[in-house]
Design a protein around this motif. Structure first.
Motif, PDB file in Angstrom:
ATOM      1  N   PHE A 111       0.737  -1.188  -0.144  1.00 36.73           N
ATOM      2  CA  PHE A 111       0.044   0.272  -0.154  1.00 36.73           C
ATOM      3  C   PHE A 111       0.982   1.115  -0.220  1.00 36.73           C
ATOM      4  O   PHE A 111       2.160   1.394   0.442  1.00 36.73           O
ATOM      5  CB  PHE A 111      -0.954   0.296   1.107  1.00 36.73           C
ATOM      6  CG  PHE A 111      -1.781  -1.636   1.290  1.00 36.73           C
ATOM      7  CD1 PHE A 111      -3.034  -1.581   0.997  1.00 36.73           C
ATOM      8  CD2 PHE A 111      -1.060  -2.418   1.888  1.00 36.73           C
ATOM      9  CE1 PHE A 111      -3.502  -1.887   1.078  1.00 36.73           C
ATOM     10  CE2 PHE A 111      -2.116  -3.392   2.389  1.00 36.73           C
ATOM     11  CZ  PHE A 111      -3.385  -3.459   1.475  1.00 36.73           C
ATOM     12  N   PRO A 112       0.567   2.326  -0.436  1.00 39.06           N
ATOM     13  CA  PRO A 112       1.210   3.935  -0.408  1.00 39.06           C
ATOM     14  C   PRO A 112       0.649   4.297   0.957  1.00 39.06           C
ATOM     15  O   PRO A 112       0.044   4.105   1.696  1.00 39.06           O
ATOM     16  CB  PRO A 112       0.574   4.191  -1.643  1.00 39.06           C
ATOM     17  CG  PRO A 112      -0.369   3.724  -1.815  1.00 39.06           C
ATOM     18  CD  PRO A 112      -0.741   2.847  -1.721  1.00 39.06           C
ATOM     19  N   LYS A 113       1.990   5.345   1.355  1.00 39.68           N
ATOM     20  CA  LYS A 113       2.072   6.103   2.302  1.00 39.68           C
ATOM     21  C   LYS A 113       1.632   7.398   2.777  1.00 39.68           C
ATOM     22  O   LYS A 113       2.308   8.168   1.276  1.00 39.68           O
ATOM     23  CB  LYS A 113       3.192   5.165   3.478  1.00 39.68           C
ATOM     24  CG  LYS A 113       3.445   3.744   3.546  1.00 39.68           C
ATOM     25  CD  LYS A 113       4.938   3.682   4.304  1.00 39.68           C
ATOM     26  CE  LYS A 113       4.648   2.301   4.991  1.00 39.68           C
ATOM     27  NZ  LYS A 113       6.407   1.885   5.606  1.00 39.68           N
ATOM     28  N   PHE A 114       1.400   7.940   3.678  1.00 38.23           N
ATOM     29  CA  PHE A 114       1.523   9.209   3.706  1.00 38.23           C
ATOM     30  C   PHE A 114       2.713  10.513   3.356  1.00 38.23           C
ATOM     31  O   PHE A 114       3.873   9.234   4.367  1.00 38.23           O
ATOM     32  CB  PHE A 114       0.476   9.952   3.911  1.00 38.23           C
ATOM     33  CG  PHE A 114      -0.910   9.845   4.100  1.00 38.23           C
ATOM     34  CD1 PHE A 114      -2.032  10.740   3.008  1.00 38.23           C
ATOM     35  CD2 PHE A 114      -1.573   8.758   4.180  1.00 38.23           C
ATOM     36  CE1 PHE A 114      -2.753  10.420   2.925  1.00 38.23           C
ATOM     37  CE2 PHE A 114      -3.096   8.914   3.827  1.00 38.23           C
ATOM     38  CZ  PHE A 114      -3.456   9.719   2.902  1.00 38.23           C
ATOM     39  N   VAL A 115       3.282  11.305   3.006  1.00 38.47           N
ATOM     40  CA  VAL A 115       3.814  12.111   3.441  1.00 38.47           C
ATOM     41  C   VAL A 115       3.534  12.013   4.730  1.00 38.47           C
ATOM     42  O   VAL A 115       3.157  12.805   5.440  1.00 38.47           O
ATOM     43  CB  VAL A 115       4.543  13.194   3.128  1.00 38.47           C
ATOM     44  CG1 VAL A 115       5.832  14.002   3.477  1.00 38.47           C
ATOM     45  CG2 VAL A 115       4.585  12.522   1.121  1.00 38.47           C
ATOM     46  N   PRO A 116       4.774  12.268   6.214  1.00 40.01           N
ATOM     47  CA  PRO A 116       4.492  12.526   7.226  1.00 40.01           C
ATOM     48  C   PRO A 116       4.236  14.280   7.620  1.00 40.01           C
ATOM     49  O   PRO A 116       5.022  14.183   7.377  1.00 40.01           O
ATOM     50  CB  PRO A 116       5.866  11.115   8.304  1.00 40.01           C
ATOM     51  CG  PRO A 116       6.664  11.044   7.120  1.00 40.01           C
ATOM     52  CD  PRO A 116       5.724  11.107   5.967  1.00 40.01           C
ATOM     53  N   VAL A 117       3.566  14.792   8.511  1.00 34.73           N
ATOM     54  CA  VAL A 117       3.459  15.868   8.610  1.00 34.73           C
ATOM     55  C   VAL A 117       3.177  16.484   9.881  1.00 34.73           C
ATOM     56  O   VAL A 117       2.270  15.958  10.622  1.00 34.73           O
ATOM     57  CB  VAL A 117       2.648  16.777   8.015  1.00 34.73           C
ATOM     58  CG1 VAL A 117       2.691  18.266   7.851  1.00 34.73           C
ATOM     59  CG2 VAL A 117       3.302  17.185   6.163  1.00 34.73           C
ATOM     60  N   ASN A 118       4.183  16.657  10.641  1.00 37.42           N
ATOM     61  CA  ASN A 118       3.832  16.739  12.557  1.00 37.42           C
ATOM     62  C   ASN A 118       3.778  15.253  12.943  1.00 37.42           C
ATOM     63  O   ASN A 118       2.452  15.259  13.634  1.00 37.42           O
ATOM     64  CB  ASN A 118       3.040  17.676  12.537  1.00 37.42           C
ATOM     65  CG  ASN A 118       3.217  19.325  12.037  1.00 37.42           C
ATOM     66  OD1 ASN A 118       4.461  19.264  12.249  1.00 37.42           O
ATOM     67  ND2 ASN A 118       2.513  19.951  11.609  1.00 37.42           N
ATOM     68  N   ALA A 119       4.178  14.370  12.435  1.00 38.49           N
ATOM     69  CA  ALA A 119       4.094  12.919  12.869  1.00 38.49           C
ATOM     70  C   ALA A 119       3.954  13.352  14.057  1.00 38.49           C
ATOM     71  O   ALA A 119       5.220  13.571  14.944  1.00 38.49           O
ATOM     72  CB  ALA A 119       4.571  11.906  12.421  1.00 38.49           C
ATOM     73  N   PRO A 120       2.958  12.116  14.932  1.00 40.32           N
ATOM     74  CA  PRO A 120       3.748  12.280  16.894  1.00 40.32           C
ATOM     75  C   PRO A 120       4.660  11.424  16.744  1.00 40.32           C
ATOM     76  O   PRO A 120       5.551  10.473  16.239  1.00 40.32           O
ATOM     77  CB  PRO A 120       1.669  11.218  17.411  1.00 40.32           C
ATOM     78  CG  PRO A 120       1.724  10.315  15.718  1.00 40.32           C
ATOM     79  CD  PRO A 120       1.785  11.279  14.377  1.00 40.32           C
TER      80      PRO A 120
END
Length: 719
Positions: free
Chosen positions: A687-696
């Protein structure tokens, strides 16, 4: 640099092209031929100059046809030479007269070429790119724009262009700025507006149309499914057809919806045994709430810790986390992996100190890659609960296009003489005087369709609301803005698929791996994503993943999280290339691939294939003793149901385990050779992934995070 710019412009789409052949130097003077060591006469020199210009113009015309298409072969010559007064010597009167004659002739040629260029511009017909002219999206190219910082409103003035009327209730996207709601639309006085002969204003009416907050589409890009209210992220699914058996509850179940946590690699049948416990025989303290599954998952994670550099390698773009030496080492490791992948495709080696059944617990064996069934709703990741799923993307696009076709038909029936659904009183000359257009009962449906719409060609001022000061500071106050109205569902996030081809101008020394962070320019919008490369199979519902982007000349598909975009639409793919300079390095954009949009389908199955290899050490007819595929007897028993193949085309299966070192006895459908290689192919969905933005800071290992934490981490910034 010119080749890269030309490739990007052609990939985005070209309008009508005119090629300019600029003259920047003076032609040699035929009268001064005596000063040159030549036996040609002045007439021969002039004739050769004319022939040279004609040949050059033919070559440029062929070049324009090759680069821009058969309808863009027009070549126009212009004179950009600058007359230098110091070049002409005024020693004698006859030389001065000759110089004056030459100057007048050059000025006449320059004016003739300029007039020919202007005449060519006036005679050709301008045409937009096909992806702009074929889709009913209204757009505006701004003549001017102003920003109100106190109200956070952006005012854009310009002519409405496109096929369909402009709808104030649709979402508006401004490239490099974002997507916003239209607060109001006001008729503006165009710059060529003329007053009547008496100097009085001709009764210009500045009509204003306000958008309806209840009718316009929401800016929410992600879905918020509610289990009590049913699925909310499905588009095109008919709720009355649930009893047909096509979409039952088991197919729509997501991972984590069960009462118990599911261990890694367990199927639906295996995980169902976790709930097969008599509640009457156990109290609340003794009841298992998923502790066993968590322990199994932790065991699987610890067992695969040594494999992390192979499956999830550190990205090269993480320059803030690694030093320059470490970054070069990662780059060298990636080049080595790509070379090994080209020599031995998909082959994976099992180490002696690891368990293959734990490392490949999520993989499965397929009897036939093309014909074997794979449920597209099985074991979906948590991120798929926040995106929209289409039952049939082509049917949805066809339905939207039919609605826009009805809107354009209603606009053409009234001669585009309407404003916010109200027909204008148009007068036409006739023998009996003036005929006034009246609204009949048959036009009531058209009035409802055209409510809130403005015809194309109108000069208007559009007010966009909630435009932050930070977003507006990213563009120049004197920049040329464009605005486009989005079609229904185009602001929703789904899995979009693109057909791409790697450009020949990209840097081939740095391999591009699947799930690397790339920048996508799709039509009017731009965003970042981590795509999955795959083959585009037309005769199968499963597509094999490509670990690295194929070389130039090969076509492949890329699946990435992004906003829904209807076809046709061009796609440009860029990556940030780190350059070394005195300031410590900067990131430049490099175009790596071009292509077009294929569609949006979250059920498209991308399969990662690995191959475990072993070698026959003893052969007897159809039997063989195979070693070096596994090193533990537990692994042999675990993969015993899977089928085997050889590089020479034989098929077989595992019969039994021999000894305690992973040696196994295999049976094949034909006598096997001693130099053959035994292969065990395994498959896993990717599956594709999101680009992490302000990831916890909790990391990606927490499988019990809530939907709120998913939405906070999975952010898609579209500009």
């Amino acid at each position: 640099r010119g080749d890269r710019v030309l490739s990007a412009v052609k990939g985005q789409g070209l309008p009508r092209i005119i090629t300019l052949l600029a003259r920047t130097e003076h032609d040699p003077d035929p009268e001064g031929a005596d000063d040159l060591m030549t036996t040609q006469s002045a007439k021969s020199i002039r004739r050769s100059n004319v022939k040279r210009k004609a040949d050059l113009k033919k070559y440029v015309s062929r070049f324009a046809t090759t680069e821009f298409g058969v309808n863009n072969e027009k070549v126009v010559e212009v004179d950009l030479t600058v007359q230098d007064d110091g070049e002409i010597a005024m020693d004698e009167d006859n030389e001065a007269a000759a110089a004056a004659t030459t100057t007048n002739a050059a000025e006449h040629v320059r004016k003739t070429l300029a007039a020919s260029f202007v005449r060519t511009l006036c005679t050709i017909s301008a045409s937009a790119s096909k992806w702009v002219s074929q889709l009913p999206r209204s757009h505006i190219l701004s003549d001017n724009h102003t920003y109100d910082a106190s109200a956070e409103e952006l005012h854009i003035t310009g002519y409405i262009r496109g096929l369909a009327p402009f709808d104030v209730n649709s979402l508006m996207h401004v490239p490099n700025l974002g997507t916003f709601h239209c607060k109001s639309l006001k008729r503006a006085r165009h710059p060529y507006y003329r007053k009547k002969g008496n100097g009085m204003d001709a009764g210009f009416d500045e009509k204003v149309i306000h958008s309806d907050p209840e009718t316009r589409e929401s800016l929410q890009m992600f879905a918020t499914p509610d289990a009590l209210d049913g699925e909310q992220n499905l588009i095109g699914f008919d709720g009355d057809d649930d009893d047909d058996g096509n979409f039952n509850d088991d197919d729509n179940k997501k991972e984590g919806d069960d009462d118990f946590a599911r261990p890694a690699g367990w199927s639906d049948y295996q995980s169902a045994w976790l709930g097969a416990v008599d509640e009457n025989s156990l109290n609340g303290d003794e009841f298992d709430h998923g502790e066993l599954a968590k322990q199994l998952n932790q065991k699987s994670s610890s067992a695969t810790a040594s494999v992390a550099p192979i499956d999830d390698a550190m990205e090269l773009e993480d320059a803030n986390q690694v030093s320059e030496e470490e970054r070069k080492a990662l780059l060298e490791q990636r080049r080595k992996e790509e070379q090994e992948h080209q020599e031995f495709p998909d082959e994976v080696q099992v180490m002696e100190d690891e368990n293959a059944k734990d490392r490949f617990a999520r993989y499965r064996s397929l009897k036939n890659f093309r014909k074997s069934h794979w449920d597209p709703k099985e074991n979906l990741p948590d991120s798929y609960a926040a995106i929209y799923h289409f039952a049939n993307f082509r049917a949805t696009q066809r339905s939207v296009m039919l609605e826009m076709k009805d809107l354009m038909k209603a606009s053409d029936d009234c001669g585009r003489a309407f404003w916010d659904g109200e027909l204008k009183q148009s007068k036409s000359k006739g023998g009996d005087g003036a005929d006034v257009a009246m609204i009949s009962e048959e036009d009531e449906d058209d009035d409802d369709i055209l409510e809130g719409c403005v015809p194309t060609g109108s000069y208007v001022t559009i007010t966009l609301e909630k435009v932050s000061q930070e977003a507006y500071n990213g563009i120049s106050a004197d920049s040329l803005l464009s605005l486009v109205s989005l079609l229904p569902h185009e602001n929703k996030v789904s899995v979009v698929h693109m057909g791409l081809s790697k450009t020949s101008t990209s840097d081939s020394e740095t391999p591009i791996k699947s799930k690397d962070t790339l920048i996508f320019r799709c039509g009017w919008r731009t965003w970042s994503g981590r795509p999955v490369f795959s083959q585009h199979n037309l005769n199968s519902d499963k597509h094999k993943m490509e670990r690295f982007m194929p070389p130039p000349g090969g076509f492949f598909a890329a699946s990435v999280f992004g906003p829904v975009t209807y076809t046709p639409s061009p796609v440009l793919v860029f990556r940030q290339k780190k350059t070394d300079d005195a300031d410590g390095g900067s990131a430049d954009l490099e175009m790596v691939a071009i292509g077009s949009m294929l569609g949006s389908d979250a059920d498209r199955i991308v399969i990662k294939r690995i191959v475990l290899t072993g070698y026959p050490v003893r052969v007897h007819k159809r039997f063989a003793t195979v070693k070096y595929m596994f090193y533990k007897p537990e692994d042999v028993k675990w993969f015993k149901p899977a089928g085997l193949v050889t590089k020479h085309g034989l098929q077989g299966n595992i019969e039994d385990c021999i000894g305690d070192h992973g040696t196994m006895k295999c049976l094949f459908n034909a006598p096997i050779k001693q130099h053959d290689t035994v292969c065990l192919p395994l498959y896993k969905r990717i599956f594709p992934k999101f680009v992490p933005v302000n990831a916890p800071s909790g990391g990606d290992g927490d499988d019990t995070r809530t939907m709120r934490s998913i939405r906070n981490r999975d952010v898609l910034i579209v500009k």
